[in-house]
Structures are given as C-alpha cells and as structure tokens.
Scaffold this active site. Structure first.
Site, PDB file in Angstrom:
ATOM      1  N   HIS A 210      78.287 -73.931  57.629  1.00  9.10           N
ATOM      2  CA  HIS A 210      78.069 -72.481  57.766  1.00  9.10           C
ATOM      3  C   HIS A 210      78.379 -71.776  56.451  1.00  9.10           C
ATOM      4  O   HIS A 210      77.603 -70.949  55.978  1.00  9.10           O
ATOM      5  CB  HIS A 210      78.951 -71.924  58.888  1.00  9.10           C
ATOM      6  CG  HIS A 210      78.927 -70.430  58.998  1.00  9.10           C
ATOM      7  ND1 HIS A 210      77.826 -69.733  59.468  1.00  9.10           N
ATOM      8  CD2 HIS A 210      79.859 -69.496  58.691  1.00  9.10           C
ATOM      9  CE1 HIS A 210      78.099 -68.439  59.448  1.00  9.10           C
ATOM     10  NE2 HIS A 210      79.324 -68.260  58.972  1.00  9.10           N
TER      11      HIS A 210
ATOM     12  N   LYS B 187      82.537 -56.892  62.847  1.00  8.57           N
ATOM     13  CA  LYS B 187      83.060 -57.904  63.782  1.00  8.57           C
ATOM     14  C   LYS B 187      83.918 -57.270  64.868  1.00  8.57           C
ATOM     15  O   LYS B 187      84.556 -57.989  65.630  1.00  8.57           O
ATOM     16  CB  LYS B 187      83.925 -58.904  63.005  1.00  8.57           C
ATOM     17  CG  LYS B 187      83.233 -59.551  61.828  1.00  8.57           C
ATOM     18  CD  LYS B 187      82.318 -60.659  62.276  1.00  8.57           C
ATOM     19  CE  LYS B 187      81.845 -61.461  61.074  1.00  8.57           C
ATOM     20  NZ  LYS B 187      81.212 -62.712  61.509  1.00  8.57           N
TER      21      LYS B 187
ATOM     22  N   ASP C 212      90.206 -64.594  62.899  1.00  8.53           N
ATOM     23  CA  ASP C 212      88.978 -65.374  62.838  1.00  8.53           C
ATOM     24  C   ASP C 212      88.882 -66.070  61.485  1.00  8.53           C
ATOM     25  O   ASP C 212      89.186 -65.478  60.453  1.00  8.53           O
ATOM     26  CB  ASP C 212      87.769 -64.463  63.051  1.00  8.53           C
ATOM     27  CG  ASP C 212      86.502 -65.259  63.317  1.00  8.53           C
ATOM     28  OD1 ASP C 212      86.595 -66.357  63.897  1.00  8.53           O
ATOM     29  OD2 ASP C 212      85.424 -64.781  62.930  1.00  8.53           O
TER      30      ASP C 212
ATOM     31  N   GLN D 172      77.900 -55.753  58.036  1.00 10.74           N
ATOM     32  CA  GLN D 172      78.733 -56.695  57.281  1.00 10.74           C
ATOM     33  C   GLN D 172      78.320 -56.752  55.806  1.00 10.74           C
ATOM     34  O   GLN D 172      79.170 -56.743  54.916  1.00 10.74           O
ATOM     35  CB  GLN D 172      78.604 -58.089  57.920  1.00 10.74           C
ATOM     36  CG  GLN D 172      79.495 -59.150  57.311  1.00 10.74           C
ATOM     37  CD  GLN D 172      79.365 -60.499  58.033  1.00 10.74           C
ATOM     38  OE1 GLN D 172      78.611 -60.638  59.004  1.00 10.74           O
ATOM     39  NE2 GLN D 172      80.094 -61.488  57.566  1.00 10.74           N
TER      40      GLN D 172
ATOM     41  N   GLU E 104      71.645 -67.925  60.032  1.00  7.66           N
ATOM     42  CA  GLU E 104      71.275 -69.206  59.438  1.00  7.66           C
ATOM     43  C   GLU E 104      69.968 -69.737  60.031  1.00  7.66           C
ATOM     44  O   GLU E 104      69.133 -70.266  59.308  1.00  7.66           O
ATOM     45  CB  GLU E 104      72.379 -70.234  59.677  1.00  7.66           C
ATOM     46  CG  GLU E 104      73.708 -69.907  59.016  1.00  7.66           C
ATOM     47  CD  GLU E 104      74.833 -70.735  59.603  1.00  7.66           C
ATOM     48  OE1 GLU E 104      75.494 -70.247  60.547  1.00  7.66           O
ATOM     49  OE2 GLU E 104      75.036 -71.877  59.156  1.00  7.66           O
TER      50      GLU E 104
ATOM     51  N   ARG F 199      75.165 -58.047  61.112  1.00  2.99           N
ATOM     52  CA  ARG F 199      74.970 -58.556  59.745  1.00  2.99           C
ATOM     53  C   ARG F 199      74.686 -57.461  58.729  1.00  2.99           C
ATOM     54  O   ARG F 199      75.059 -57.580  57.563  1.00  2.99           O
ATOM     55  CB  ARG F 199      73.820 -59.566  59.717  1.00  2.99           C
ATOM     56  CG  ARG F 199      74.027 -60.769  60.574  1.00  2.99           C
ATOM     57  CD  ARG F 199      75.237 -61.558  60.165  1.00  2.99           C
ATOM     58  NE  ARG F 199      75.420 -62.739  61.022  1.00  2.99           N
ATOM     59  CZ  ARG F 199      76.536 -63.439  61.067  1.00  2.99           C
ATOM     60  NH1 ARG F 199      77.577 -63.098  60.322  1.00  2.99           N
ATOM     61  NH2 ARG F 199      76.632 -64.473  61.858  1.00  2.99           N
TER      62      ARG F 199
ATOM     63  N   GLU G 209      81.527 -70.450  68.035  1.00  4.22           N
ATOM     64  CA  GLU G 209      82.849 -70.886  67.576  1.00  4.22           C
ATOM     65  C   GLU G 209      83.638 -71.464  68.749  1.00  4.22           C
ATOM     66  O   GLU G 209      83.292 -71.267  69.912  1.00  4.22           O
ATOM     67  CB  GLU G 209      83.658 -69.704  66.996  1.00  4.22           C
ATOM     68  CG  GLU G 209      82.946 -68.961  65.874  1.00  4.22           C
ATOM     69  CD  GLU G 209      83.833 -67.978  65.120  1.00  4.22           C
ATOM     70  OE1 GLU G 209      85.078 -68.143  65.143  1.00  4.22           O
ATOM     71  OE2 GLU G 209      83.283 -67.051  64.516  1.00  4.22           O
TER      72      GLU G 209
ATOM     73  N   THR H 201      84.157 -59.719  70.927  1.00  6.27           N
ATOM     74  CA  THR H 201      84.266 -61.171  70.807  1.00  6.27           C
ATOM     75  C   THR H 201      84.334 -61.694  72.234  1.00  6.27           C
ATOM     76  O   THR H 201      85.224 -61.299  72.983  1.00  6.27           O
ATOM     77  CB  THR H 201      85.552 -61.566  70.045  1.00  6.27           C
ATOM     78  OG1 THR H 201      85.563 -60.927  68.776  1.00  6.27           O
ATOM     79  CG2 THR H 201      85.644 -63.073  69.882  1.00  6.27           C
TER      80      THR H 201
ATOM     81  N   ASP I  25      81.578 -64.803  68.342  1.00 12.98           N
ATOM     82  CA  ASP I  25      82.002 -63.706  67.459  1.00 12.98           C
ATOM     83  C   ASP I  25      80.750 -62.870  67.134  1.00 12.98           C
ATOM     84  O   ASP I  25      80.076 -63.113  66.139  1.00 12.98           O
ATOM     85  CB  ASP I  25      82.622 -64.320  66.196  1.00 12.98           C
ATOM     86  CG  ASP I  25      83.008 -63.284  65.172  1.00 12.98           C
ATOM     87  OD1 ASP I  25      83.250 -62.126  65.554  1.00 12.98           O
ATOM     88  OD2 ASP I  25      83.080 -63.643  63.978  1.00 12.98           O
TER      89      ASP I  25
ATOM     90  N   GLU J 289      77.987 -65.781  66.628  1.00 15.76           N
ATOM     91  CA  GLU J 289      78.570 -66.903  65.903  1.00 15.76           C
ATOM     92  C   GLU J 289      79.148 -67.861  66.933  1.00 15.76           C
ATOM     93  O   GLU J 289      79.998 -67.483  67.742  1.00 15.76           O
ATOM     94  CB  GLU J 289      79.643 -66.434  64.907  1.00 15.76           C
ATOM     95  CG  GLU J 289      79.013 -65.697  63.734  1.00 15.76           C
ATOM     96  CD  GLU J 289      79.961 -65.425  62.569  1.00 15.76           C
ATOM     97  OE1 GLU J 289      81.192 -65.443  62.791  1.00 15.76           O
ATOM     98  OE2 GLU J 289      79.457 -65.196  61.457  1.00 15.76           O
TER      99      GLU J 289
HETATM  100 CA    CA Z   1      83.333 -65.611  62.846  1.00 17.73          CA
END
Ligand code: CA
Length: 418
Positions: A132, A250, A125, A237, A360, A234, A200, A254, A230, A198
């Site tokens: 971002h 993560k 990834d 993380q 975000e 948070r 993607e 996915t 993904d 996420e």
């Molecule tokens: Ca990602």
C-alpha cells in the site's frame, strides 16, 4: 488443532465462521432487552450476562457481562481471558454435561442486533503495509521516492478519532471538506468526490500499560482483532495531509466488525512477517511469528444491485505486526488504555487484485473498475455498500469475523447554509 465439535451443531460446519474454536466476543440485544456481552457459537449467541446470572460462568466477584462493552472483562487480565475460554469450551463442547442448562441461554443470531463490542478510548491508525505504501507513494511522489526514509524503520501512524468508530451496519454519510483542485487558485468547501475505503485489521488493546513495552509484552497485551474499514476522503486528504498527516479526511467514520476474534482463537494461524529490507532496531524486532494467515476480501454493491468482489488479500502481507505497532506506540512513554484500537494500515498485496483501497484499484481514478453489474467505479458513489470479510482456514474449520459493512449516503445539503 482440528475442529472442536460442539452440541450447537451449526458450529460444526467446516465453513461456518463461528465454530467452538472461535468464540468471538460481541455485544447483543434483542427486541426489548438491554445490550449485554455474548459469544458467537454457530448460528447462536451465548448470552453471557444470563450465563453469569445463572452461575454457569463466573469470572469475578461482580458481574462483568451485563454491560454493553467487553472493557470490564478485559481489565480482569489475560489469565481470566484464558479461564473464560476454557470454561466456554467445556460448556459448549459435544457431550458437555451442562448442555441442558446452557441451551436456554442461547439467542438465535438472526434475532439479535449487534452493537459496538468495546468502548474505544483512543484510536490510532498506522500505515504499515508495504504494498500500500509503495502504491500510494508511487502515485503521489513517483517510484524513486515512494517509501519515505523512515518507513523501513518505524511503523508510521497518526492519532485518529475514537469518537467516530462505529459498528458494522452503520450507514456512512459522505463528508464535506475543504478541497483544492489544481485548476483553481483557491480551495472550496464541497462534498467529497473521492470517497474511499481502506481494508485493515484492528487490534484491541486488552491490558493497559504505562511507559515503553517490548514487542513480546505488546503481543501479550492484545486481546483480539476485528476487521476495520478506515473510510477515507482522498480529495480532502490530498490538500490537508502535509506536513502533519491526515486529519478531517479520516475523521468521518471508521467501521469495525461486530465480533472481536481473540488472540487465543488466532494462535494456530500465526505466520512470519515478510523479509526485512532494513534491520529493525532491537526494540522493534520480531519475537516470533508476528502476523496471522487471514484471507481478506472486499465487495462493492451499487444500490439495489448484487455485490462484486473487488479485492482479495491476506493479513500476512503486512510489514509490521500489531504488536510491533503497539510497542512503537509506547516508546515515548505513551500510556495505553484497555479498549484502545490500533488500525493496521491498508492491507494490499503484490498484485492489482490484492489492492485494499479504491485509490490503488483505480490508480488514482485513471483506471476505473468495472463491476459484475457493468457499473464502473473510480471511487464510492452514493448508495454503494462496501463490505469487508475475513477468514482464517484451519483443519476442518474456519475462523470468521462477521462482515464489516457500510452503505454510503448522499452528502447533506451545505451544512453551513442557514
Ligand atoms: Ca488507514
């Protein structure tokens, strides 16, 4: 290129995601039948295992479509990818002499269950969207240090987990993990409180490589693209990510969309990367239009309630293309396998409504979103369904991917409690 008309008339609608121009690759089963390869055409799926058995399609001496993955076909090489596409367009085009023979091999999409289209040997990834990286960097390190010093020179990535890549529609269990609140001296093992998406794109490597390859070679080695979510914890993380990057945050899951849209289908939608803010080293420079003009959106639906669109952006907002990411991946001599999956990194745009993660969108939880239902959200709550969709819009036709969706289930009871 205009719409290619098909005798499968549902495919000729300008807004249908699966016109003859698309022919995306998936794996299907119907009640009581084995999983096998098929391509979407309008509201139908052409059963390629059946087409191969009947002799209408032949790409190798041995059958390659009677298995639940496209890896064997991809291994036949790019010339064969092109020959299959040409043959399928012949078989399915309006006026085809083979219509009567092909029609019985179509399975209604509504009767089919879709599965993972590919065996993913390894998943990597990236963090290659500038909006971002700027948003997240500003939140975590302040606007002065938002982009790390390497960011404008290499597509930053980490080795993810192929074992937890799942197909759209798979429920996602809220993870437990080690969290550290600033108010406490010690971390605690708890269910994630800041579970996120996420938005993607995923690139599927179709040709293996040994040793460093150029950006042009990397581009040619990509078989196609999927939508990719993904899922990201948070709070896990934030505690674990320094100094080696994300790990358990993560690793839960996915999700990918069920159809691989081939590079050939996306060719008319190529576009340039954004202006370079620092000159790239020669081996990572663009070798032509490297990105694709693909509209992307995310919806969120609380349990039992209608969905609200929470983000709209475009794949062309990426700073590094998948080909540049793949080329960079090989610079150390790292071998790449058929089926390897490369996540683009979260695709945000310049405006607030273009942000591809809740981190975000809610600015770290400080500015909760209000959904059309009146519910508010900073992060995902149990029962929420998150859906990514994408569309490239051509001259009288649309190239779609099929949704990439998942519903978040409550965390289990303490998994270590005995
Ligand atoms: Ca990602």
């Amino acid at each position: 290129m205009p719409l290619l008309k098909s005798w499968v008339t549902s495919a000729n609608d300008a807004n249908h995601p699966f016109p003859l121009n698309n022919l995306p690759c998936g794996v299907l089963s119907t009640q009581g039948t084995q999983e096998r390869c098929g391509v979407a055409i309008g509201d139908m799926i052409l059963d390629l295992a059946a087409a191969e058995e009947s002799g209408l399609v032949r790409v190798a001496d041995m059958p390659v479509f009677d298995v639940p993955y496209w890896n064997e076909f991809m291994e036949l090489g790019a010339d064969t990818w092109g020959r299959l596409r040409t043959r399928l367009i012949d078989l399915l085009a309006e006026g085809s002499a083979d219509q009567a023979a092909v029609a019985p091999l179509l399975v209604p999409m509504a009767d089919a269950e879709l599965h993972m289209p590919v065996v993913v040997p390894e998943y990597t990834d990236f963090y290659a969207g500038r909006h971002h990286a700027l948003n997240v960097g500003t939140m975590f390190r302040g606007p002065e240090n938002a982009l790390p010093p390497n960011w404008l020179h290499i597509p930053i990535g980490y080795n993810g987990r192929a074992s937890s890549v799942v197909v759209s529609g798979t429920d996602i269990r809220r993870p437990w993990g080690q969290l550290k609140s600033p108010d406490h001296d010690r971390p605690a093992y708890l269910p994630c409180r800041r579970f996120d998406i996420e938005l993607e794109m995923g690139a599927i490597v179709g040709t293996a490589s040994q040793g460093p390859i150029t950006v042009a070679e990397a581009d040619a080695n990509i078989f196609g693209y999927v939508l990719l979510n993904d899922w990201s914890a948070r709070d896990i993380q934030a505690w674990e990510y320094q100094p080696l990057g994300p790990f358990q945050s993560k690793a839960t899951a996915t999700s990918i969309s069920p159809w691989i849209v081939t590079r050939a289908a996306l060719e008319p939608f190529r576009c340039n990367t954004p202006e370079r803010l620092a000159e790239l080293l020669d081996h990572l420079k663009d070798c032509g239009p490297m990105l694709y003009d693909i509209d992307l959106q995310v919806t969120m639906a609380p349990a039992g309630k209608p969905a609200t669109t929470i983000a709209r952006t475009n794949y062309s907002e990426m700073y590094y293309s998948s080909a540049q990411q793949l080329a960079h991946h090989t610079t150390s001599g790292c071998p790449m396998n058929v089926g390897d999956l490369l996540g683009s990194g979260t695709i945000s745009g310049p405006e607030k409504e273009n942000r591809g993660s809740l981190l975000e969108l809610s600015w770290g939880g400080k500015e909760p979103l209000t959904l059309d239902t009146g519910d508010t959200r900073s992060f995902i709550e149990d029962g929420d369904t998150l859906t990514l969709s994408g569309a490239a819009r051509g001259d009288g036709y649309t190239i779609g991917f099929g949704d990439c969706t998942g519903t978040v289930l409550p965390a289990l009871k303490d998994p270590y409690a005995r």
